[in-house]
Design an enzyme around this catalytic site. Sequence first.
Site, PDB file in Angstrom:
ATOM      1  N   THR A   1       0.773  -1.399  -0.105  1.00 13.42           N
ATOM      2  CA  THR A   1       0.259  -0.340   0.234  1.00 13.42           C
ATOM      3  C   THR A   1       0.820   1.236   0.409  1.00 13.42           C
ATOM      4  O   THR A   1       1.541   1.519  -0.055  1.00 13.42           O
ATOM      5  CB  THR A   1      -1.095   0.157   0.717  1.00 13.42           C
ATOM      6  N   ASP A   2       0.445   2.218  -0.417  1.00 15.60           N
ATOM      7  CA  ASP A   2       0.835   3.850  -0.509  1.00 15.60           C
ATOM      8  C   ASP A   2       0.217   5.207  -0.168  1.00 15.60           C
ATOM      9  O   ASP A   2      -0.429   4.653   0.925  1.00 15.60           O
ATOM     10  CB  ASP A   2       1.217   4.491  -1.495  1.00 15.60           C
ATOM     11  N   ALA A   3       0.597   5.836   1.020  1.00 17.36           N
ATOM     12  CA  ALA A   3      -0.018   7.085   1.852  1.00 17.36           C
ATOM     13  C   ALA A   3      -1.458   7.252   1.061  1.00 17.36           C
ATOM     14  O   ALA A   3      -1.749   7.798   1.522  1.00 17.36           O
ATOM     15  CB  ALA A   3       0.735   7.962   1.400  1.00 17.36           C
TER      16      ALA A   3
END
Lengths: 137, 137, 137, 137
Positions: C15-17
């Site tokens: 996942t990313d921000a």
Amino acid sequence: MMVFRFDIPVRWVDTDALKVVHYSNYFRYVEEAEEELYRSLGFTFKELNEKYEIAIPRVEACCRYKVPARYGDILTVGLRLGEKTEKTMRYDFEIQRKSDDELLCSGYLKVIGLDLGTWKATTLPADLTVKVADALK
Amino acid sequence: MMVFRFDIPVRWVDTDALKVVHYSNYFRYVEEAEEELYRSLGFTFKELNEKYEIAIPRVEACCRYKVPARYGDILTVGLRLGEKTEKTMRYDFEIQRKSDDELLCSGYLKVIGLDLGTWKATTLPADLTVKVADALK
Amino acid sequence: MMVFRFDIPVRWVDTDALKVVHYSNYFRYVEEAEEELYRSLGFTFKELNEKYEIAIPRVEACCRYKVPARYGDILTVGLRLGEKTEKTMRYDFEIQRKSDDELLCSGYLKVIGLDLGTWKATTLPADLTVKVADALK
Amino acid sequence: MMVFRFDIPVRWVDTDALKVVHYSNYFRYVEEAEEELYRSLGFTFKELNEKYEIAIPRVEACCRYKVPARYGDILTVGLRLGEKTEKTMRYDFEIQRKSDDELLCSGYLKVIGLDLGTWKATTLPADLTVKVADALK
């Protein structure tokens, strides 16, 4: 004591759903700084592999996390030379946020000389260790 | 003492030009096993975030590397519960090659309860720690 | 037409921000499914390298993103066999959320036979292509 | 037509057991160049998120691979502005080996404005598109 410093902007892909850098990526940042240290000394992992027929895999890696890095931060990775034997070198690292020098995490990496013919531990090439010791003395 | 075990095939992308798994990826394998442990107990990181308004970031991560994993290997990650306080839990891990049980690396992760409102350390939810302690007692 | 399906839970590190899976990781999921397809047929990339002295690098990769995957989702990667020549195979993929079959993204990968001696394009081993065509006909 | 160029050294972790850069990593290099383009224009993804309450996720990503990058290479990522609509921008990219300008791969990324309140497609902020169009006209 000399420190090798290298700046790395936090990349979007390195963040996770908490909006901070994933803990495994700090080890990648440290290796990136280590690669740049060698580059600055005229080495690459590739040349070590091809010219000396050795690799320098990690035998130990530790990190203590204090403050998270976030997207937009520039990180400064600092490398110091720790304990050194014939076959191993330890790099002590600190990662700081460049804007205010806040310490985000610290730890160490221990690398070992690996003979790519026998795949056994071997003496690190003096050419490498002398240059590293000279740069980080 | 109970151990949670989870098998992970080495993925091509996880190897590097030495034809072994990159050292940072073992930390990702350990986290993958940890995620599966929580899943087996009916939790996800997401639910911790949303239901309890906490996260459980890592405050310490260490690994000693003994034998490299290669493409084609299936790895077995084993998690044991180490020292536990109100706010922290330590997972001791071992990663073995499934085909012959050879120990490839071992280490630990220390996680802490983080209040997502204040972004400060907080008590881990009993709901989580009791289930984990029960599974890994 | 047969489809090879493989389930992959979204891992936290992917996942990313934005709290969604980083777009580059869907390509890794597709490759993971491809590796499992080969494993199910008794192959690995490694055996291709060692036994046939070929590799099957990608020459083209495309993906259209419709709906983001989030932590907690289980993804189902579906692979179909697209256009095939002597030296290339195209895999058409779809990634769905397992819980409700929603299509998240789709695209294709085109792989080519690469002779590891000459590092030039070569005919894919019949042993591989026949088994793949049989599994995905 | 203006091109934004950004140099990225191949990192060890980005290679795979074929001793070349894993195909998914070129997409990460392109994003890194895109981030540096925005930084050069005084933007970050974070500011887009926080100030404009939009994100710019990818809706399409394609790459054709011609020649592999290897450890030790410095890559030059070149970004050009392709088709532009109110809600989308396409970046056409080329990645070259810096030492001899050999073209390694090329492709495009299409990004879309995403309203973080409604999580629906939205007009890209003029502030961003004007600066990008000006830099890459």
